[in-house]
Design an enzyme around this catalytic site. Structure first.
Site, PDB file in Angstrom:
ATOM      1  N   CYS A 174      55.414-109.018  71.975  1.00  0.00           N
ATOM      2  CA  CYS A 174      56.083-109.485  70.748  1.00  0.00           C
ATOM      3  C   CYS A 174      55.043-109.976  69.736  1.00  0.00           C
ATOM      4  O   CYS A 174      54.575-111.108  69.818  1.00  0.00           O
ATOM      5  CB  CYS A 174      57.066-110.596  71.086  1.00  0.00           C
ATOM      6  SG  CYS A 174      57.855-111.278  69.623  1.00  0.00           S
ATOM      7  N   CYS A 202      56.063-113.019  67.712  1.00  0.00           N
ATOM      8  CA  CYS A 202      56.064-114.290  68.458  1.00  0.00           C
ATOM      9  C   CYS A 202      54.630-114.808  68.612  1.00  0.00           C
ATOM     10  O   CYS A 202      54.387-116.006  68.495  1.00  0.00           O
ATOM     11  CB  CYS A 202      56.630-114.120  69.863  1.00  0.00           C
ATOM     12  SG  CYS A 202      58.134-113.182  69.970  1.00  0.00           S
ATOM     13  N   ASP A 203      53.715-113.915  68.929  1.00  0.00           N
ATOM     14  CA  ASP A 203      52.385-114.345  69.377  1.00  0.00           C
ATOM     15  C   ASP A 203      51.239-113.995  68.425  1.00  0.00           C
ATOM     16  O   ASP A 203      50.104-114.406  68.646  1.00  0.00           O
ATOM     17  CB  ASP A 203      52.092-113.725  70.749  1.00  0.00           C
ATOM     18  CG  ASP A 203      53.126-114.145  71.777  1.00  0.00           C
ATOM     19  OD1 ASP A 203      53.569-115.303  71.707  1.00  0.00           O
ATOM     20  OD2 ASP A 203      53.499-113.332  72.634  1.00  0.00           O
TER      21      ASP A 203
END
Ligand code: NDP
Length: 315
Positions: free
Chosen positions: A136, A139-140
């Site tokens: 992701c 997300c990261d």
């Protein structure tokens, strides 16, 4: 175990689930929705959605899901945290266990459980999970500002993630096993023209290395060809974007799925072979997988649920 009886249970909370909840609430089905592991679904891990009609300037995936959730709640949908852990679809009312502790007895069930990111199956993916391996980018990606990352995959997701990461990282390698990208033309062009993205065609990943996290990736160019070439690249982050696995496992005993696990419905309808059980969104869509098509199928599922309940005199 506590037990609760409902007319309409919606499992999953992407565009399919929320749209089903909007329609089912407005039809007085008093739907109960369990949002699942990732409230909002996959769109909460994408960047901007530019192709959903009605947003000429685009909208962030997270914002769009918050808006859909608020719209469903406004009409009375009972939206809850919880994961469906077991399903018994032998006979109505269908029994769905939530978090192993609550049984919902539902006259109709709308399965909108979506799909989960796939991994390559390398041991190193587990070894470096949370230490440089991610599925992701949104997300990261933040952790890789001014660093070097690699993205695996040649579809729209991979291109989207590569472009997103290129806005943060100093360099992005896109590792593509074929000699071409599968992504849409517009995404291909954006990737190929991006100065920070280098596409490595005909390249497979065979491993990762690093002391306390990912420090590099081992690659093979033209795998098993006479001119096969093995080499390594220094990277800080390794992102998977190679497709998804439909979340249909707990229903497979009762409804048909294809060889990849996607729920098979009747024609273009959301009807499964179990009366009163419907499937909507990516869990039943191996072809289109768009927010707009998921939303449309959620709408269809709610309309079918309403008709089914009316025919049974359960409204
Ligand atoms: P896709 O199935 O389209 O692409 C998967 C990619 O991963 C392919 O390039 C595939 O390679 C590669 N791949 C699969 N397995 C491996 C492996 N073991 N090793 C290396 N590479 C592998 O998945 P996406 O998630 O990209 O897209 C799914 C659907 O969602 C598509 O229809 C896409 O158009 C849509 N989508 C649309 C977006 C938008 O419109 N904004 C954004 C994101 C997705 P190969 O080609 O060799 O099979």
């Amino acid at each position: 175990m506590t037990t609760e009886r409902v007319k309409c249970l919606i499992i999953g909370s992407g565009p399919a689930g929320y749209t089903a909840a909007i329609y089912a609430s407005r039809a007085n089905l008093s739907p109960v929705m369990y949002e699942g592991l990732q409230p909002g679904g996959q769109l909460t891990t994408t960047t901007d959605v530019e192709n959903f009609p009605g947003y000429p300037q685009g909208v962030s995936g997270t914002q769009m899901m918050e808006d859909m959730r608020a719209q469903a709640a406004r009409f009375g949908a009972d939206i809850r945290f919880g994961i469906a852990t077991h399903a018994d679809l032998k006979a109505a009312p269908y029994k769905i266990t939530i978090d192993g502790s609550t049984v919902i007895e539902a006259e109709t069930v709308i399965i909108a459980t979506g799909a989960t990111a796939k991994y390559l199956g390398l041991q190193d993916e587990q070894k470096y999970a949370g230490m440089g391996v991610s599925a992701c980018a949104t997300c990261d990606g933040f952790f890789y500002r001014k660093k070097v990352v690699a993205v695996v995959g040649g579809g729209d997701t991979a291109c989207e993630e590569a472009i997103y990461l290129a806005g943060l990282a100093s360099k992005v390698y896109l590792i593509v096993r074929k000699p071409y990208l599968r992504a849409s033309k517009i995404m291909q062009e954006r990737v190929m023209q991006h100065e920070k993205i280098e596409v490595l065609f005909e390249t497979n990943t065979v491993g990762l290395f690093g002391e306390n996290g990912v420090e590099g990736v081992n690659l093979v160019k033209r795998w098993e060809q006479p001119d096969e070439e093995r080499y390594s690249l220094a990277i800080d982050g390794f992102f998977l974007a190679i497709g998804h696995h439909p979340n249909s496992d707990i229903f497979k005993e009762y409804i048909d799925t294809d060889e990849a696990g996607y729920i098979v419905t009747e024609g273009s309808s959301p009807c499964t072979k179990v009366p009163g059980v419907f499937a909507a969104g990516d869990v039943a869509d191996p072809h289109y997988k768009q927010a707009i098509t998921a939303a449309a199928s959620g709408c269809k599922a709610a309309i079918e649920a309403e008709r089914y309940l009316a025919e049974k005199g359960l409204m």
